[in-house]
Write a protein that holds these residues in place. Sequence first.
Motif, short mmCIF file in Angstrom:
data_model
loop_
_atom_site.label_atom_id
_atom_site.label_comp_id
_atom_site.label_asym_id
_atom_site.label_seq_id
_atom_site.Cartn_x
_atom_site.Cartn_y
_atom_site.Cartn_z
N ARG A 1 61.35 4.34 27.48
CA ARG A 1 60.85 4.86 28.88
C ARG A 1 60.10 6.52 28.75
O ARG A 1 60.07 7.10 27.67
N THR A 2 59.20 6.37 29.76
CA THR A 2 58.50 7.50 29.49
C THR A 2 58.54 8.40 30.93
O THR A 2 59.09 7.74 31.83
N LEU A 3 58.08 9.78 30.89
CA LEU A 3 58.64 10.69 31.81
C LEU A 3 57.23 11.52 32.11
O LEU A 3 56.59 12.05 31.40
N ALA A 4 57.01 11.60 33.45
CA ALA A 4 55.74 12.38 34.07
C ALA A 4 56.62 13.60 35.00
O ALA A 4 57.37 13.45 35.57
N VAL A 5 55.97 14.68 34.98
CA VAL A 5 56.67 15.70 35.87
C VAL A 5 55.56 16.45 36.66
O VAL A 5 54.21 16.71 36.26
N ALA A 6 55.79 16.60 38.15
CA ALA A 6 55.08 17.36 39.03
C ALA A 6 55.77 18.63 39.68
O ALA A 6 57.16 18.54 39.79
N GLU A 7 55.09 19.71 39.54
CA GLU A 7 55.88 20.91 39.68
C GLU A 7 55.12 21.93 40.59
O GLU A 7 53.93 21.83 40.56
N SER A 8 55.92 22.63 41.29
CA SER A 8 55.24 23.58 42.31
C SER A 8 55.98 24.97 41.95
O SER A 8 55.53 25.59 41.26
N LEU B 1 50.23 9.50 36.06
CA LEU B 1 50.20 9.72 34.52
C LEU B 1 50.74 8.39 33.94
O LEU B 1 50.83 8.49 32.50
N GLY B 2 51.08 7.56 34.70
CA GLY B 2 51.44 5.96 34.03
C GLY B 2 52.80 6.15 33.34
O GLY B 2 52.89 5.67 32.20
N ALA B 3 53.55 6.65 33.81
CA ALA B 3 55.16 6.95 33.30
C ALA B 3 56.12 5.82 34.13
O ALA B 3 56.02 5.68 35.23
N ASP B 4 57.17 5.75 33.29
CA ASP B 4 58.41 5.15 34.05
C ASP B 4 59.00 5.86 34.80
O ASP B 4 59.51 5.36 36.10
N TRP B 5 59.40 7.10 34.64
CA TRP B 5 59.82 7.93 35.47
C TRP B 5 59.12 9.26 35.98
O TRP B 5 58.32 9.69 35.14
N GLY B 6 59.18 9.69 37.15
CA GLY B 6 58.34 10.74 37.78
C GLY B 6 59.67 11.90 38.27
O GLY B 6 60.60 11.36 38.99
N ILE B 7 59.53 13.09 37.91
CA ILE B 7 60.39 14.01 38.63
C ILE B 7 59.54 15.21 39.45
O ILE B 7 58.23 15.43 38.89
N ALA B 8 59.91 15.63 40.31
CA ALA B 8 59.22 16.86 40.96
C ALA B 8 60.03 17.98 41.50
O ALA B 8 61.25 17.71 41.71
N THR B 9 59.32 19.06 41.61
CA THR B 9 60.05 20.37 42.32
C THR B 9 59.22 20.97 43.32
O THR B 9 57.96 21.11 42.95
N THR B 10 59.76 21.32 44.34
CA THR B 10 58.86 21.89 45.42
C THR B 10 60.05 22.79 46.09
O THR B 10 61.30 22.54 46.28
N GLY B 11 59.66 24.15 46.55
CA GLY B 11 60.42 25.15 47.12
C GLY B 11 59.85 26.49 47.05
O GLY B 11 58.74 26.77 46.88
N VAL B 12 60.77 27.35 47.63
CA VAL B 12 60.55 28.74 47.74
C VAL B 12 61.19 29.52 46.75
O VAL B 12 62.33 29.67 47.08
#
Length: 181
Positions: free
Chosen positions: A17-24, A89-100
């Motif tokens: 599997r593959t992973l892509a990350v979205a970060e704030s 990004l064409g990944a099997d998994w995506g994770i993300a962070t957003t916050g203060v």
Amino acid sequence: MSSPAADVVRLLTVKGRTLAVAESLTGGLVAAEITSVPGASKAFRGSVTAYATELKHELLGVDATLLAQRGAVDPQVAAQMAAGVRKALGADWGIATTGVAGPEPQDGKPVGTVFVAVDGPFAVESRSAGGGKVEALRLNGDREEIRRESVRSVLALLLAELASEQTGNERAQDTEQNGGF
């Protein structure tokens, strides 16, 4: 002793599997943690650090109306970021962070308000309405502590999902081997 990032890379690699990350708020720390693991290139596709709110819409496909009404620090925004980076990004998994992370509140949300999300190839029956899983965090500490704990939390959320995916697949195989009972 292995790290959560090493465990993520190992499980993704074993599963193909593959992973892509979205970060704030983490500003690239999640991607840095993952790419610090030798062999990460077998599973890690890339990341988008969408620090500016408009980039969450432009690059990750987060609903513009949602961002305008609720701001960037919102559970649905986190879910859409994870789904959006997975698709972009064409990944099997995506994770993300957003916050203060601080030092000041943002969008009416206090410092330490964080949402982490995961989106992946879930079984249909376990999918939530948003398509992924979101965890709301209320973190204490200074800016750096909040960012580090956000990294740890999103990796832990992904590890839990990877483990449940494995358990689900093993159950499916067991059912097949036992004639569907």
